[in-house]
Design a protein around this motif. Structure first.
Motif, PDB file in Angstrom:
ATOM      1  N   THR A  40       0.818  -1.203   0.000  1.00 54.52           N
ATOM      2  CA  THR A  40       0.000   0.000   0.000  1.00 54.52           C
ATOM      3  C   THR A  40       0.862   1.267   0.000  1.00 54.52           C
ATOM      4  OG1 THR A  40      -1.828   1.110   1.134  1.00 54.52           O
ATOM      5  CG2 THR A  40      -0.155   0.076   2.515  1.00 54.52           C
ATOM      6  N   LYS A  41       0.351   2.306  -0.685  1.00 59.45           N
ATOM      7  CA  LYS A  41       0.996   3.622  -0.764  1.00 59.45           C
ATOM      8  C   LYS A  41       2.374   3.560  -1.442  1.00 59.45           C
ATOM      9  CE  LYS A  41      -2.550   4.850   1.663  1.00 59.45           C
ATOM     10  NZ  LYS A  41      -3.756   5.291   0.954  1.00 59.45           N
ATOM     11  N   SER A  42       2.549   2.648  -2.402  1.00 57.68           N
ATOM     12  CA  SER A  42       3.823   2.572  -3.108  1.00 57.68           C
ATOM     13  C   SER A  42       3.683   2.960  -4.577  1.00 57.68           C
ATOM     14  CB  SER A  42       4.415   1.160  -3.001  1.00 57.68           C
ATOM     15  OG  SER A  42       3.516   0.185  -3.505  1.00 57.68           O
ATOM     16  N   GLY A  43       2.569   3.635  -4.935  1.00 63.58           N
ATOM     17  CA  GLY A  43       2.387   4.129  -6.300  1.00 63.58           C
ATOM     18  C   GLY A  43       1.886   3.055  -7.248  1.00 63.58           C
ATOM     19  N   ARG A  44       2.034   3.317  -8.542  1.00 65.49           N
ATOM     20  CA  ARG A  44       1.598   2.359  -9.557  1.00 65.49           C
ATOM     21  C   ARG A  44       2.654   1.268  -9.708  1.00 65.49           C
ATOM     22  NH1 ARG A  44      -2.575   3.662 -12.851  1.00 65.49           N
ATOM     23  NH2 ARG A  44      -1.746   2.362 -14.540  1.00 65.49           N
ATOM     24  N   VAL A  45       2.204   0.014  -9.657  1.00 65.84           N
ATOM     25  CA  VAL A  45       3.119  -1.116  -9.761  1.00 65.84           C
ATOM     26  C   VAL A  45       2.621  -2.051 -10.860  1.00 65.84           C
ATOM     27  CG1 VAL A  45       3.810  -0.993  -7.345  1.00 65.84           C
ATOM     28  CG2 VAL A  45       1.888  -2.449  -7.994  1.00 65.84           C
ATOM     29  N   ARG A  46       3.543  -2.778 -11.433  1.00 63.75           N
ATOM     30  CA  ARG A  46       3.223  -3.772 -12.472  1.00 63.75           C
ATOM     31  C   ARG A  46       2.963  -5.123 -11.803  1.00 63.75           C
ATOM     32  NH1 ARG A  46       4.461  -4.758 -17.999  1.00 63.75           N
ATOM     33  NH2 ARG A  46       4.906  -6.953 -18.461  1.00 63.75           N
ATOM     34  N   VAL A  47       1.864  -5.754 -12.172  1.00 62.47           N
ATOM     35  CA  VAL A  47       1.473  -7.053 -11.626  1.00 62.47           C
ATOM     36  C   VAL A  47       1.406  -8.046 -12.779  1.00 62.47           C
ATOM     37  CG1 VAL A  47      -0.242  -8.324 -10.271  1.00 62.47           C
ATOM     38  CG2 VAL A  47       0.151  -5.887  -9.832  1.00 62.47           C
ATOM     39  N   GLU A  48       1.990  -9.227 -12.581  1.00 60.76           N
ATOM     40  CA  GLU A  48       2.043 -10.234 -13.634  1.00 60.76           C
ATOM     41  C   GLU A  48       1.420 -11.527 -13.137  1.00 60.76           C
ATOM     42  OE1 GLU A  48       6.197 -10.156 -13.884  1.00 60.76           O
ATOM     43  OE2 GLU A  48       6.304  -8.614 -15.439  1.00 60.76           O
ATOM     44  N   LEU A  49       0.654 -12.179 -14.016  1.00 64.82           N
ATOM     45  CA  LEU A  49       0.057 -13.477 -13.735  1.00 64.82           C
ATOM     46  C   LEU A  49       0.784 -14.547 -14.535  1.00 64.82           C
ATOM     47  CD1 LEU A  49      -3.792 -12.789 -13.749  1.00 64.82           C
ATOM     48  CD2 LEU A  49      -2.230 -12.841 -11.807  1.00 64.82           C
ATOM     49  N   MET A  50       0.916 -15.733 -13.959  1.00 65.94           N
ATOM     50  CA  MET A  50       1.565 -16.837 -14.636  1.00 65.94           C
ATOM     51  C   MET A  50       0.852 -18.128 -14.225  1.00 65.94           C
ATOM     52  SD  MET A  50       4.995 -17.171 -12.250  1.00 65.94           S
ATOM     53  CE  MET A  50       5.481 -18.674 -13.075  1.00 65.94           C
ATOM     54  N   GLY A  51       1.289 -19.237 -14.804  1.00 70.02           N
ATOM     55  CA  GLY A  51       0.771 -20.532 -14.383  1.00 70.02           C
ATOM     56  C   GLY A  51      -0.159 -21.198 -15.364  1.00 70.02           C
ATOM     57  N   THR A  52      -0.700 -20.478 -16.327  1.00 72.46           N
ATOM     58  CA  THR A  52      -1.574 -21.079 -17.326  1.00 72.46           C
ATOM     59  C   THR A  52      -1.607 -20.185 -18.557  1.00 72.46           C
ATOM     60  OG1 THR A  52      -3.757 -22.065 -17.686  1.00 72.46           O
ATOM     61  CG2 THR A  52      -3.681 -19.970 -16.496  1.00 72.46           C
ATOM     62  N   ASP A  53      -2.364 -20.573 -19.564  1.00 75.59           N
ATOM     63  CA  ASP A  53      -2.449 -19.810 -20.805  1.00 75.59           C
ATOM     64  C   ASP A  53      -3.607 -18.810 -20.706  1.00 75.59           C
ATOM     65  OD1 ASP A  53      -2.440 -18.851 -23.362  1.00 75.59           O
ATOM     66  OD2 ASP A  53      -2.257 -20.817 -24.298  1.00 75.59           O
ATOM     67  N   PHE A  54      -3.303 -17.529 -20.887  1.00 76.14           N
ATOM     68  CA  PHE A  54      -4.301 -16.473 -20.727  1.00 76.14           C
ATOM     69  C   PHE A  54      -4.805 -15.924 -22.071  1.00 76.14           C
ATOM     70  CE2 PHE A  54      -1.551 -16.392 -16.985  1.00 76.14           C
ATOM     71  CZ  PHE A  54      -2.471 -16.433 -15.967  1.00 76.14           C
ATOM     72  N   GLN A  55      -4.593 -16.646 -23.169  1.00 76.48           N
ATOM     73  CA  GLN A  55      -4.884 -16.063 -24.469  1.00 76.48           C
ATOM     74  C   GLN A  55      -6.376 -15.805 -24.683  1.00 76.48           C
ATOM     75  OE1 GLN A  55      -4.203 -18.629 -27.853  1.00 76.48           O
ATOM     76  NE2 GLN A  55      -4.244 -20.460 -26.557  1.00 76.48           N
ATOM     77  N   PHE A  56      -7.279 -16.469 -23.931  1.00 81.91           N
ATOM     78  CA  PHE A  56      -8.713 -16.250 -24.122  1.00 81.91           C
ATOM     79  C   PHE A  56      -9.318 -15.298 -23.097  1.00 81.91           C
ATOM     80  CE2 PHE A  56      -7.952 -20.599 -25.856  1.00 81.91           C
ATOM     81  CZ  PHE A  56      -8.168 -20.277 -27.181  1.00 81.91           C
TER      82      PHE A  56
END
Length: 819
Positions: free
Chosen positions: A430-446
């Protein structure tokens, strides 16, 4: 010797399993030549389907070992001989092994297993074997049993890796990278293969892999002093690995080399003994491969292949109860076991089935172990499996077993495999500004839409999130989803990440926003040399979230965090012998909820020994009318101290205060030569401080006056108690009147100052009588008082001294006033 029709008539197995297949060219042996193609089967009873020897988990007494030659590589097939060596199951070196009768290798045959077997070794001689001396081996060299078992383990691992690499080399160029193949093999076989430089020659890659599988390497081969030169630079990695293993027994573990020496001597000094490993060519057939090398003159060639039998019961594994999996696509089913070796054996099970929990229907399913994820991958293919609750069963040799736990199958897609990357979880503060979040573990193409779900007193609010799909690795087919979050608008707590997939219900992934990271405000932490352990106090915010501290040259023990709002927290430091004065070291913090540690650079400073107070001598003014007891300091009167200090380095200061219950409360800090009113501190010599003060000016009555020597660099000494502060009355005169107060008691009058501290009076220190009333001040001098007391008459002796009791005391003090 019985032929195949006779074996069928004897009930040794199904004719289909024992007949010769149509002749076909076997696949090329990786890194060598084919010795021959064989079929080794195990049959528990007549008319029961036999299973390949390599797939059997328990080779028990009474079962039949069936041998069928498919294709022999021998110019003298009538002389070709096959013999089997059996080692009992278990680790008892006193159990005898057995060499089964040698048989002609060109004809199908069988042996009955005489005991539960742990290792099977096949010795194949294309031109016959001299097997007589082998049977004497058990009496002369019991170590060969252990050596043969070790060789079987080595052969199995190297063969499995060659097979995996060969399959990878045959796969399309855009399939999974080599590192992924090696990681999968590592997880499957519980080894740690290194990363391979793709630009290195194949022989160097193979040598690195073989050293990892067989760490006990030697540089001299007693069977072949000259190293093998059979590796072609253009050969693939699988062929290079096989050539190294087969062609130079210097790359065998120590036990394997000793095994070859023993067998060569026992069979015949002129035997050219060569190692071999199995390459599967069909579900039931194996091809034995060895190095392509000319035979020595007048030498008889013998090949050895060994196989370790697991000798294990069916594994006891539990699936994740309540798991929900999709129908019509591959899905991961988490598993657990009390013994990790149990779930690693699951690839040896066969005939997997999905079994309906309510009903008797079951459906075949392909199952593979994903060891790195501790899960089973299920794939029912195109089979129409109805939704519902299921269990998972399989066969272990010829017996069925079931995994504990039930799970659910759904037609809807399941995105439960999605997870945040460890780096993303750590960024959500919290209160650390805009951050990049990434998801992994499966195929997200749909994935079509992404929403953040926030809970509040009025219900749930959703906020759409823009996201980006990008390849997880360069050239990789699996995609990675990333998005940005403004943590300045998010309070600490749990949120939901709702993932919408085309033609499927959305899935919600838990997302946690962490409180602010711990911050230490009193860095660097200074630790003194010469201390077995040293207590320190961390100061800052978020200290309760720290679960462990680490530093080079030091060990830390954190005190239990009593509340989550700590601003101070105790920690104990233990310096290692390598610590030196002047070291400025990092401190690593392991924080609750964070994957990566926090590293605080130059947060630990090693300093010299801290000051230590060796002792103190006291100087009092002339005795007052009321004597002091040992360890007491008079309030309201000047007292001097000479304080001896070890490791006294300027600039030093002195803290004065009270010590109570093991805690020191500082009241005043003095610097040498800078008096504070009547309180003064001076340095006399290199190791002595001279202090003069009125004890009553710093502390109340009954305070234990203590001092601490502090140096700005090396820290503070332990508190040293100078004495207990007492405030004594000043008695100037005593008069005994004739006024009777009771039986044998008469009134006396004391004159002085601070007489209100007196509670009782008497003629000795054991028998006192309460005072009469309270002190009366003089009209013209409010500090001077009179106090009426009660004393018995007559006194015990002429001119006896008066004793008084201060409030709270149980023993009287003598005064200098007398009757």
């Amino acid at each position: 010797m019985p032929r195949i029709p006779e074996l069928v008539a004897m009930g040794l197995g199904l004719a289909l399993m024992l007949c010769r297949p149509a002749a076909a060219e076997p696949p090329v042996c990786a890194g060598g030549q084919s010795i021959g193609q064989f079929r080794f089967l195990v049959q528990p009873a007549p008319k029961v389907r036999a299973r390949p020897l390599a797939a059997v988990n328990r080779l028990e007494k009474g079962r039949k070992l069936l041998y069928i030659p498919i294709r022999l590589k021998s110019d003298r097939q009538r002389q070709a001989t096959i013999a089997l060596v059996l080692i009992p199951a278990g680790n008892n070196p006193e159990k005898e092994w057995v060499v089964l009768d040698p048989r002609p290798a060109a004809a199908a045959t069988q042996w009955e297993v005489p005991f539960d077997v742990g290792v099977v070794a096949a010795v194949y001689g294309p031109r016959g074997l001299n097997i007589k001396k082998v049977r004497a081996l058990v009496k002369k060299n019991q170590d060969v049993i252990t050596q043969l078992a070790d060789y079987a383990q080595q052969t199995a691992q190297v063969g499995a890796l060659v097979e995996a690499l060969a399959a990878w080399e045959r796969s399309p160029a855009d399939s999974q990278p080599l590192d992924a193949v090696l990681q999968g093999f590592s997880a499957q076989h519980n080894v740690s293969l290194p990363r391979i430089d793709p630009k290195a020659p194949a022989d160097q890659q193979a040598a690195l892999l073989l050293r990892t599988l067989l760490p006990s390497l030697t540089t001299y081969d007693p069977l072949n002093p000259q190293p093998a030169h059979g590796i072609r630079q253009s050969a693939g990695l699988a062929a290079s690995l096989a050539t190294l293993f087969l062609g130079n027994s210097a790359l065998l573990a120590t036990g394997g080399v000793a095994l070859f020496q023993n067998l060569r001597t026992l069979i015949s000094p002129g035997t050219d003994f060569r190692s071999a490993f199995a390459q599967k060519v069909s579900p039931h057939d194996i091809q034995l491969c060895s190095q392509r090398r000319p035979a020595k003159a007048r030498a008889r060639i013998a090949y050895l292949w060994a196989l370790r039998i697991p000798s294990r019961q069916a594994p006891r594994v539990r699936v994740a109860s309540g798991a929900h999996l999709p129908i019509g696509r591959k899905a991961l089913l988490p598993i657990s076991a009390e013994d990790a070796s149990d779930w690693r054996q699951l690839p040896r099970a066969h005939d997997w089935k999905l079994v309906q929990a309510a009903g008797e229907r079951h459906f075949p399913v392909a199952v593979s172990l994903q060891a790195s994820l501790r899960a089973l991958e299920l794939d029912a293919g195109e089979i129409a499996v109805p939704p519902g609750e299921y269990t998972l069963s399989a066969s272990w040799d010829w017996k069925s077993f079931e995994l504990a736990g039930r799970f659910h199958l759904h037609r809807l897609a399941d995105l439960n495999l999605a997870r945040l990357t460890p780096q993303s979880r750590d960024r959500l503060v919290t209160k650390s500004g805009r951050v990049r979040v990434e998801l992994m573990g499966t195929d997200f193409q749909f994935v079509k839409k992404l929403e953040l779900v926030e809970s509040n007193p009025s219900g749930q609010a959703t906020r759409p999130l823009a996201f980006l799909l990008s390849p997880r690795t360069p050239g990789g087919s699996q995609e990675q989803l990333s998005f940005a979050l403004d943590t300045d608008r998010l309070d600490p707590g749990l949120y939901g990440l709702k993932i919408f997939q085309a033609d499927a219900e959305p899935q919600v992934l838990a997302l946690e926003v962490h409180p602010p990271l711990p911050r230490l405000s009193n860095l660097p932490l200074k630790v003194n040399l010469g201390e077995e352990s040293q207590g320190l106090l961390l100061e800052g915010t978020g200290l309760a979230r720290i679960v462990r501290m680490e530093s080079p040259k030091a060990r830390w023990e954190l005190a239990q965090a009593e509340t989550s709002e700590l601003e101070q927290r105790s920690v104990t430091a233990y310096l290692e012998d390598a610590a030196e004065e002047g070291d400025l070291l990092p401190v690593t913090l392991r924080v609750t909820g964070l994957e990566a540690p926090m590293v605080l650079k130059e947060a630990l400073q090693i300093v010299g020994p801290r000051p230590a107070i060796a002792g103190a001598s006291t100087s009092f003014p002339p005795k007052s009318a009321l004597g002091l007891r040992e360890g007491e300091l008079p309030a309201g009167r000047p007292v001097s101290f000479a304080i001896g200090v070890e490791n006294l380095h300027p600039p030093a200061s002195l803290q004065l205060g009270c010590r109570s219950g093991g805690r020191f409360e500082s009241r005043l800090t003095l610097d040498p030569g800078q008096p504070r009113g009547a309180t003064r501190l001076d340095v006399t010599g290199t190791d002595t401080l001279f202090l003069s003060l009125d004890p009553g000016s710093l502390s109340a009555t009954a305070c234990s006056l203590a001092v601490v020597v502090r140096n700005e660099t090396t820290g503070s000494s332990d508190p040293h108690v100078l004495g207990r502060v007492v405030r004594l009355p000043r008695i100037e005169r005593f008069v005994l009147t004739g006024k009777k107060l009771g039986e044998s008691l008469y009134e006396g009058v004391l004159t002085g100052e601070e007489l209100h501290h007196i509670a009782k009076a008497g003629w000795d220190d054991s028998q006192g009588h309460p005072v009469v009333g309270i002190p009366t001040p003089f009209p013209d001098d409010p500090h001077k008082q009179t106090l009426r007391i009660a004393l018995p008459w007559p006194s015990p002796e002429p001119h006896a001294p008066v004793f008084i009791w201060l409030r709270g005391e149980d023993r009287g003090r003598p005064t200098r006033v007398r009757y």
